[in-house]
Design a protein around this motif. Structure first.
Motif, PDB file in Angstrom:
ATOM      1  N   VAL A   1       0.874  -1.172   0.000  1.00 26.51           N
ATOM      2  CA  VAL A   1       0.000   0.000   0.000  1.00 26.51           C
ATOM      3  C   VAL A   1       0.910   1.219   0.000  1.00 26.51           C
ATOM      4  O   VAL A   1       1.596   1.481   0.981  1.00 26.51           O
ATOM      5  CB  VAL A   1      -0.939   0.023   1.230  1.00 26.51           C
ATOM      6  CG1 VAL A   1      -1.809   1.269   1.198  1.00 26.51           C
ATOM      7  CG2 VAL A   1      -1.804  -1.231   1.282  1.00 26.51           C
ATOM      8  N   LEU A   2       0.931   1.919  -1.125  1.00 31.22           N
ATOM      9  CA  LEU A   2       1.838   3.057  -1.293  1.00 31.22           C
ATOM     10  C   LEU A   2       1.269   4.330  -0.676  1.00 31.22           C
ATOM     11  O   LEU A   2       0.067   4.580  -0.741  1.00 31.22           O
ATOM     12  CB  LEU A   2       2.099   3.305  -2.779  1.00 31.22           C
ATOM     13  CG  LEU A   2       2.824   2.198  -3.527  1.00 31.22           C
ATOM     14  CD1 LEU A   2       2.815   2.491  -5.024  1.00 31.22           C
ATOM     15  CD2 LEU A   2       4.245   2.044  -3.020  1.00 31.22           C
ATOM     16  N   ASP A   3       2.153   5.125  -0.120  1.00 28.22           N
ATOM     17  CA  ASP A   3       1.808   6.439   0.418  1.00 28.22           C
ATOM     18  C   ASP A   3       2.261   7.482  -0.603  1.00 28.22           C
ATOM     19  O   ASP A   3       3.467   7.657  -0.809  1.00 28.22           O
ATOM     20  CB  ASP A   3       2.519   6.643   1.751  1.00 28.22           C
ATOM     21  CG  ASP A   3       2.285   8.021   2.346  1.00 28.22           C
ATOM     22  OD1 ASP A   3       1.619   8.870   1.708  1.00 28.22           O
ATOM     23  OD2 ASP A   3       2.780   8.257   3.466  1.00 28.22           O
ATOM     24  N   PRO A   4       1.326   8.166  -1.253  1.00 29.24           N
ATOM     25  CA  PRO A   4       1.704   9.148  -2.282  1.00 29.24           C
ATOM     26  C   PRO A   4       2.678  10.203  -1.769  1.00 29.24           C
ATOM     27  O   PRO A   4       3.572  10.626  -2.496  1.00 29.24           O
ATOM     28  CB  PRO A   4       0.380   9.790  -2.686  1.00 29.24           C
ATOM     29  CG  PRO A   4      -0.659   8.806  -2.304  1.00 29.24           C
ATOM     30  CD  PRO A   4      -0.126   8.073  -1.102  1.00 29.24           C
TER      31      PRO A   4
ATOM     32  N   ARG B   1      -0.536   1.343  -8.808  1.00 26.77           N
ATOM     33  CA  ARG B   1      -1.698   1.139  -7.945  1.00 26.77           C
ATOM     34  C   ARG B   1      -1.276   1.457  -6.514  1.00 26.77           C
ATOM     35  O   ARG B   1      -0.270   0.954  -6.036  1.00 26.77           O
ATOM     36  CB  ARG B   1      -2.203  -0.303  -8.024  1.00 26.77           C
ATOM     37  CG  ARG B   1      -2.857  -0.613  -9.345  1.00 26.77           C
ATOM     38  CD  ARG B   1      -3.301  -2.049  -9.441  1.00 26.77           C
ATOM     39  NE  ARG B   1      -2.112  -2.901  -9.421  1.00 26.77           N
ATOM     40  CZ  ARG B   1      -2.084  -4.123  -8.898  1.00 26.77           C
ATOM     41  NH1 ARG B   1      -3.159  -4.638  -8.356  1.00 26.77           N
ATOM     42  NH2 ARG B   1      -0.988  -4.835  -8.929  1.00 26.77           N
ATOM     43  N   LEU B   2      -2.034   2.292  -5.834  1.00 29.69           N
ATOM     44  CA  LEU B   2      -1.699   2.641  -4.458  1.00 29.69           C
ATOM     45  C   LEU B   2      -1.870   1.444  -3.534  1.00 29.69           C
ATOM     46  O   LEU B   2      -1.068   1.222  -2.636  1.00 29.69           O
ATOM     47  CB  LEU B   2      -2.571   3.808  -3.980  1.00 29.69           C
ATOM     48  CG  LEU B   2      -2.315   5.132  -4.709  1.00 29.69           C
ATOM     49  CD1 LEU B   2      -3.348   6.169  -4.306  1.00 29.69           C
ATOM     50  CD2 LEU B   2      -0.907   5.625  -4.428  1.00 29.69           C
ATOM     51  N   ASP B   3      -2.924   0.681  -3.758  1.00 29.22           N
ATOM     52  CA  ASP B   3      -3.175  -0.546  -2.985  1.00 29.22           C
ATOM     53  C   ASP B   3      -3.068  -1.713  -3.962  1.00 29.22           C
ATOM     54  O   ASP B   3      -3.893  -1.855  -4.867  1.00 29.22           O
ATOM     55  CB  ASP B   3      -4.563  -0.488  -2.354  1.00 29.22           C
ATOM     56  CG  ASP B   3      -4.877  -1.679  -1.459  1.00 29.22           C
ATOM     57  OD1 ASP B   3      -4.256  -2.753  -1.628  1.00 29.22           O
ATOM     58  OD2 ASP B   3      -5.754  -1.550  -0.589  1.00 29.22           O
ATOM     59  N   SER B   4      -2.056  -2.541  -3.769  1.00 29.68           N
ATOM     60  CA  SER B   4      -1.779  -3.615  -4.733  1.00 29.68           C
ATOM     61  C   SER B   4      -2.868  -4.675  -4.780  1.00 29.68           C
ATOM     62  O   SER B   4      -2.896  -5.479  -5.708  1.00 29.68           O
ATOM     63  CB  SER B   4      -0.440  -4.275  -4.404  1.00 29.68           C
ATOM     64  OG  SER B   4      -0.489  -4.900  -3.130  1.00 29.68           O
TER      65      SER B   4
ATOM     66  N   ASN C   1      -7.346   4.676  -7.119  1.00 27.08           N
ATOM     67  CA  ASN C   1      -6.285   3.780  -6.655  1.00 27.08           C
ATOM     68  C   ASN C   1      -5.018   3.896  -7.519  1.00 27.08           C
ATOM     69  O   ASN C   1      -4.139   3.053  -7.438  1.00 27.08           O
ATOM     70  CB  ASN C   1      -6.774   2.324  -6.657  1.00 27.08           C
ATOM     71  CG  ASN C   1      -5.821   1.400  -5.929  1.00 27.08           C
ATOM     72  OD1 ASN C   1      -5.302   1.736  -4.866  1.00 27.08           O
ATOM     73  ND2 ASN C   1      -5.566   0.237  -6.504  1.00 27.08           N
ATOM     74  N   THR C   2      -4.927   4.926  -8.316  1.00 21.48           N
ATOM     75  CA  THR C   2      -3.801   5.048  -9.238  1.00 21.48           C
ATOM     76  C   THR C   2      -3.092   6.376  -9.065  1.00 21.48           C
ATOM     77  O   THR C   2      -3.726   7.408  -8.859  1.00 21.48           O
ATOM     78  CB  THR C   2      -4.306   4.926 -10.700  1.00 21.48           C
ATOM     79  OG1 THR C   2      -5.035   3.700 -10.826  1.00 21.48           O
ATOM     80  CG2 THR C   2      -3.164   4.924 -11.682  1.00 21.48           C
ATOM     81  N   ILE C   3      -1.772   6.310  -9.149  1.00 16.57           N
ATOM     82  CA  ILE C   3      -0.944   7.522  -9.085  1.00 16.57           C
ATOM     83  C   ILE C   3       0.073   7.434 -10.222  1.00 16.57           C
ATOM     84  O   ILE C   3       0.482   6.340 -10.610  1.00 16.57           O
ATOM     85  CB  ILE C   3      -0.250   7.646  -7.712  1.00 16.57           C
ATOM     86  CG1 ILE C   3       0.454   8.994  -7.568  1.00 16.57           C
ATOM     87  CG2 ILE C   3       0.705   6.501  -7.474  1.00 16.57           C
ATOM     88  CD1 ILE C   3       0.988   9.267  -6.168  1.00 16.57           C
TER      89      ILE C   3
END
Length: 106
Positions: free
Chosen positions: A54-57, A90-93, A101-103
């Motif tokens: 889960v990525l943190d922008p 994807r922010l959450d894989s 959910n995309t950055i």
């Protein structure tokens, strides 16, 4: 604006193809490039503490992170085609590519 729109359309098409691929093949048998293991090894050396499920922008776009991304990408110049293109992440894989959910990483 036209170039950005064309890039966004191409990135979206690639995201759909890759999502279908990673959803249908066991990831331990999937290679997207000939140097996947090298890329991952270098990635982990460079971004040791980056949580990737889960990525943190904010963590991706911080000044220290930006200072690491460019040299990381340049290591693959001449090794990986389109090594310096931006990509959709994807922010959450665990979830699909959606607007929420995309950055853009680039």
């Amino acid at each position: 604006p036209r170039v950005e729109l064309a890039w966004a359309m191409k990135a979206h098409q690639h995201a759909q193809v890759y999502f279908n691929l990673i959803s249908s093949v066991d990831p331990k048998f999937l290679n997207l490039t000939k140097v996947d293991d090298q890329i991952y090894e270098e990635f982990r050396k460079t971004f040791q503490d980056l949580k990737i499920d889960v990525l943190d922008p904010e963590e991706l776009k911080s000044e220290p992170a930006k200072a690491k991304w460019r040299p990381f990408c340049l290591r693959f110049e001449g090794v990986v085609e389109d090594f310096n293109y931006g990509t959709l992440l994807r922010l959450d894989s665990r979830r699909e590519y959606t607007e929420e959910n995309t950055i853009f990483g680039g």
